[in-house]
Design a protein around this motif. Structure first.
Motif, PDB file in Angstrom:
ATOM      1  N   SER A   1       5.744   4.862  17.218  1.00  0.00           N
ATOM      2  CA  SER A   1       6.454   6.069  17.662  1.00  0.00           C
ATOM      3  C   SER A   1       5.991   7.131  16.645  1.00  0.00           C
ATOM      4  O   SER A   1       5.919   8.341  16.941  1.00  0.00           O
ATOM      5  N   VAL A   2       5.970   6.907  15.320  1.00  0.00           N
ATOM      6  CA  VAL A   2       5.760   7.599  14.096  1.00  0.00           C
ATOM      7  C   VAL A   2       4.241   7.339  13.822  1.00  0.00           C
ATOM      8  O   VAL A   2       4.114   7.863  12.331  1.00  0.00           O
ATOM      9  N   ARG A   3       3.462   6.568  14.635  1.00  0.00           N
ATOM     10  CA  ARG A   3       2.155   6.504  13.855  1.00  0.00           C
ATOM     11  C   ARG A   3       1.267   7.948  13.404  1.00  0.00           C
ATOM     12  O   ARG A   3       0.735   7.862  12.365  1.00  0.00           O
ATOM     13  N   GLY A   4       1.397   8.791  14.527  1.00  0.00           N
ATOM     14  CA  GLY A   4       0.682  10.126  14.237  1.00  0.00           C
ATOM     15  C   GLY A   4       1.434  10.564  13.180  1.00  0.00           C
ATOM     16  O   GLY A   4       0.348  11.280  12.118  1.00  0.00           O
ATOM     17  N   GLN A   5       2.524  10.550  12.893  1.00  0.00           N
ATOM     18  CA  GLN A   5       3.148  11.378  11.728  1.00  0.00           C
ATOM     19  C   GLN A   5       2.536  10.772  10.494  1.00  0.00           C
ATOM     20  O   GLN A   5       2.400  11.291   9.390  1.00  0.00           O
ATOM     21  N   ASP A   6       2.479   9.394  10.395  1.00  0.00           N
ATOM     22  CA  ASP A   6       2.067   8.433   9.398  1.00  0.00           C
ATOM     23  C   ASP A   6       0.611   9.020   9.067  1.00  0.00           C
ATOM     24  O   ASP A   6       0.381   9.157   7.624  1.00  0.00           O
ATOM     25  N   GLU A   7      -0.083   9.142   9.945  1.00  0.00           N
ATOM     26  CA  GLU A   7      -1.743   9.518   9.765  1.00  0.00           C
ATOM     27  C   GLU A   7      -1.733  10.973   9.156  1.00  0.00           C
ATOM     28  O   GLU A   7      -2.407  11.210   8.214  1.00  0.00           O
ATOM     29  N   ALA A   8      -0.667  11.799   9.950  1.00  0.00           N
ATOM     30  CA  ALA A   8      -0.981  13.033   9.404  1.00  0.00           C
ATOM     31  C   ALA A   8      -0.420  13.115   7.874  1.00  0.00           C
ATOM     32  O   ALA A   8      -0.863  14.134   7.020  1.00  0.00           O
ATOM     33  N   ALA A   9       0.577  12.425   7.548  1.00  0.00           N
ATOM     34  CA  ALA A   9       1.068  12.346   6.214  1.00  0.00           C
ATOM     35  C   ALA A   9       0.057  11.840   5.127  1.00  0.00           C
ATOM     36  O   ALA A   9       0.311  11.593   4.040  1.00  0.00           O
ATOM     37  N   GLY A  10      -0.893  10.832   5.773  1.00  0.00           N
ATOM     38  CA  GLY A  10      -1.663  10.426   4.543  1.00  0.00           C
ATOM     39  C   GLY A  10      -1.097   8.908   4.426  1.00  0.00           C
ATOM     40  O   GLY A  10      -1.621   8.155   3.419  1.00  0.00           O
ATOM     41  N   LYS A  11      -0.296   8.532   5.221  1.00  0.00           N
ATOM     42  CA  LYS A  11       0.430   6.977   5.051  1.00  0.00           C
ATOM     43  C   LYS A  11      -0.591   5.873   5.660  1.00  0.00           C
ATOM     44  O   LYS A  11      -1.202   6.161   6.566  1.00  0.00           O
ATOM     45  N   ARG A  12      -0.572   4.954   5.034  1.00  0.00           N
ATOM     46  CA  ARG A  12      -1.413   3.583   5.252  1.00  0.00           C
ATOM     47  C   ARG A  12      -0.731   3.017   6.486  1.00  0.00           C
ATOM     48  O   ARG A  12       0.465   3.089   6.640  1.00  0.00           O
ATOM     49  N   THR A  13      -1.621   2.447   7.403  1.00  0.00           N
ATOM     50  CA  THR A  13      -1.252   2.055   8.567  1.00  0.00           C
ATOM     51  C   THR A  13      -2.113   0.539   8.858  1.00  0.00           C
ATOM     52  O   THR A  13      -1.685  -0.314   9.693  1.00  0.00           O
ATOM     53  N   ASP A  14      -2.533  -0.013   7.834  1.00  0.00           N
ATOM     54  CA  ASP A  14      -3.394  -1.011   7.695  1.00  0.00           C
ATOM     55  C   ASP A  14      -2.193  -2.416   7.035  1.00  0.00           C
ATOM     56  O   ASP A  14      -1.298  -1.993   6.634  1.00  0.00           O
ATOM     57  N   PHE A  15      -2.819  -3.554   7.164  1.00  0.00           N
ATOM     58  CA  PHE A  15      -2.040  -4.537   6.476  1.00  0.00           C
ATOM     59  C   PHE A  15      -2.675  -5.081   5.035  1.00  0.00           C
ATOM     60  O   PHE A  15      -3.984  -5.430   4.816  1.00  0.00           O
ATOM     61  N   THR A  16      -1.735  -5.132   4.179  1.00  0.00           N
ATOM     62  CA  THR A  16      -2.065  -5.590   2.719  1.00  0.00           C
ATOM     63  C   THR A  16      -1.460  -6.534   2.319  1.00  0.00           C
ATOM     64  O   THR A  16      -0.311  -6.955   2.967  1.00  0.00           O
ATOM     65  N   ARG A  17      -1.857  -7.100   1.256  1.00  0.00           N
ATOM     66  CA  ARG A  17      -1.032  -8.004   0.449  1.00  0.00           C
ATOM     67  C   ARG A  17       0.256  -7.666   0.044  1.00  0.00           C
ATOM     68  O   ARG A  17       1.147  -8.902   0.189  1.00  0.00           O
ATOM     69  N   ALA A  18       0.706  -6.790  -0.430  1.00  0.00           N
ATOM     70  CA  ALA A  18       1.943  -6.161  -0.644  1.00  0.00           C
ATOM     71  C   ALA A  18       2.846  -6.558   0.536  1.00  0.00           C
ATOM     72  O   ALA A  18       4.127  -6.934   0.179  1.00  0.00           O
ATOM     73  N   LEU A  19       2.279  -6.367   1.769  1.00  0.00           N
ATOM     74  CA  LEU A  19       3.325  -6.592   2.911  1.00  0.00           C
ATOM     75  C   LEU A  19       3.535  -8.225   3.150  1.00  0.00           C
ATOM     76  O   LEU A  19       4.751  -8.574   3.576  1.00  0.00           O
TER      77      LEU A  19
ATOM     78  N   TYR B   1      11.647  -8.810  -4.220  1.00  0.00           N
ATOM     79  CA  TYR B   1      11.370  -8.041  -2.893  1.00  0.00           C
ATOM     80  C   TYR B   1      11.291  -6.477  -3.322  1.00  0.00           C
ATOM     81  O   TYR B   1      10.412  -5.900  -2.871  1.00  0.00           O
ATOM     82  N   GLN B   2      12.173  -6.062  -3.962  1.00  0.00           N
ATOM     83  CA  GLN B   2      12.388  -4.767  -4.401  1.00  0.00           C
ATOM     84  C   GLN B   2      11.120  -4.166  -5.238  1.00  0.00           C
ATOM     85  O   GLN B   2      10.697  -3.104  -5.294  1.00  0.00           O
ATOM     86  N   LEU B   3      10.884  -5.133  -6.147  1.00  0.00           N
ATOM     87  CA  LEU B   3       9.790  -4.757  -6.983  1.00  0.00           C
ATOM     88  C   LEU B   3       8.596  -4.539  -6.364  1.00  0.00           C
ATOM     89  O   LEU B   3       7.728  -3.647  -6.392  1.00  0.00           O
ATOM     90  N   VAL B   4       8.411  -5.546  -5.625  1.00  0.00           N
ATOM     91  CA  VAL B   4       6.953  -5.445  -4.603  1.00  0.00           C
ATOM     92  C   VAL B   4       7.109  -4.153  -3.821  1.00  0.00           C
ATOM     93  O   VAL B   4       5.861  -3.560  -3.599  1.00  0.00           O
ATOM     94  N   ILE B   5       8.133  -3.780  -2.965  1.00  0.00           N
ATOM     95  CA  ILE B   5       7.923  -2.591  -2.161  1.00  0.00           C
ATOM     96  C   ILE B   5       8.267  -1.338  -2.968  1.00  0.00           C
ATOM     97  O   ILE B   5       7.988  -0.380  -2.262  1.00  0.00           O
ATOM     98  N   LYS B   6       8.264  -1.438  -4.328  1.00  0.00           N
ATOM     99  CA  LYS B   6       8.248  -0.113  -5.049  1.00  0.00           C
ATOM    100  C   LYS B   6       7.373   0.734  -4.840  1.00  0.00           C
ATOM    101  O   LYS B   6       7.287   2.111  -4.501  1.00  0.00           O
TER     102      LYS B   6
END
Length: 296
Positions: free
Chosen positions: A59-77, A174-179
């Motif tokens: 539901s917030v994908r459009g807002q994420d893209e507008a804000a320059g947030k990543r939507t792909d899958f990475t090692r950090a996740l 977990y907290q260190l990774v998501i920082k």
């Protein structure tokens, strides 16, 4: 120039922080009320929460893209999900052996483990108040765990206490990774991915662990659904909102409200009495962690 509005206390965010902390504090209660094995309850907590979190993320994908947030899958996740699986699996297992209060209190050691890692890996130097706080917290932990060394069930209770403390190590990781991931992903997408990976990591252990994987009857889904909606979604999401509007020092209040809620609820529901030594130890533990956070 009138600065009243700039200095206005964020009462809504503070109230949200307390509500979120209390919601997470009930996680141990809901787990105890479930009729599946501890690792299965951790899995269902993630599996039932994931669809709601993904609906939010899309539901917030459009807002994420507008804000320059990543939507792909990475090692950090992936790492975030694996570390959170370790935290949830070990903590839910600790509740099988020790009291809700002890498991919740000892799991709050994560800030100290984070600080120790920063010192070890990056030679970060801390103020004297951090050292004092850590020593106070360790003293409180010994007082909290000490009474469990006596009695016929002492071995099992000590195992549960050790697992509760071990869960804090995984939560610190977990907290260190998501920082860094927090600045790249929106809260919705980060929670959706980490919850999904956590559930997948827990699934094989939940299926092979002794005890039931599926609830015995329809009513057995209620505590599992409460774990997902109240603790996983309600608690984590509300605290994420509040933390964005409050200074870090004030956000540490959530650290105090979680074990307090767990201890009071366990006393009322399961008659888990807390002796005077353990009560004093729990208070010292929380005070020490609070001081350590201020000095780190």
């Amino acid at each position: 120039m009138d600065t009243t509005l700039d200095k206005e206390f964020p009462a809504l965010a503070f109230a949200a922080l307390l509500v979120g902390g209390m919601a997470i504090g009930f996680a141990g209660i809901f787990m105890r009320l479930s009729d599946v094995n501890p690792l299965a309850s951790a899995f269902w907590r993630m599996a039932l929460a994931a669809p709601f979190l993904w609906a939010w993320a899309f539901s917030v994908r459009g807002q994420d893209e507008a804000a320059g947030k990543r939507t792909d899958f990475t090692r950090a996740l992936i790492l975030a999900g694996i570390y959170f699986a370790g935290d949830m699996g070990i903590w839910h297992l600790s509740l099988h052996y020790t009291t809700v209060a002890n498991a919740t209190l000892l799991s709050n050691f994560a800030p100290i483990f984070i600080a120790l890692w920063m010192w070890f890996a990056f030679r970060v130097r801390f103020a004297r108040v951090f050292i004092v706080g850590m020593l106070i917290a360790l003293t409180g932990a010994v007082m909290l765990v000490g009474p469990n060394a006596a009695g016929a069930e002492g071995g099992n209770k000590l195992l549960g206490d050790a697992l509760g403390l071990g869960s804090a190590v995984f939560y610190a990781a977990y907290q260190l990774v998501i920082k860094d991931a927090r600045s790249q992903y929106s809260t919705a997408r980060l929670m959706a991915w980490s919850t999904t990976v956590t559930g997948l990591a827990l699934l094989p252990f939940a299926l092979t662990a002794p005890g039931a994987f599926w609830p015995a009857q329809a009513a057995g889904w209620l505590p599992l659904l409460a774990l997902a909606l109240v603790a996983q979604i309600g608690g984590q999401t509300v605290i994420a909102y509040a933390s964005a509007h409050l200074p870090a020092s004030l956000s540490s209040v959530s650290l105090l409200i979680q074990p307090l809620t767990a201890a009071v609820a366990a006393w009322l529901i399961f008659q888990e009495a807390i002796g005077p030594v353990q009560m004093a130890g729990g208070a010292l533990l929380l005070w020490g962690i609070y001081l350590s956070k201020r000095g780190s």
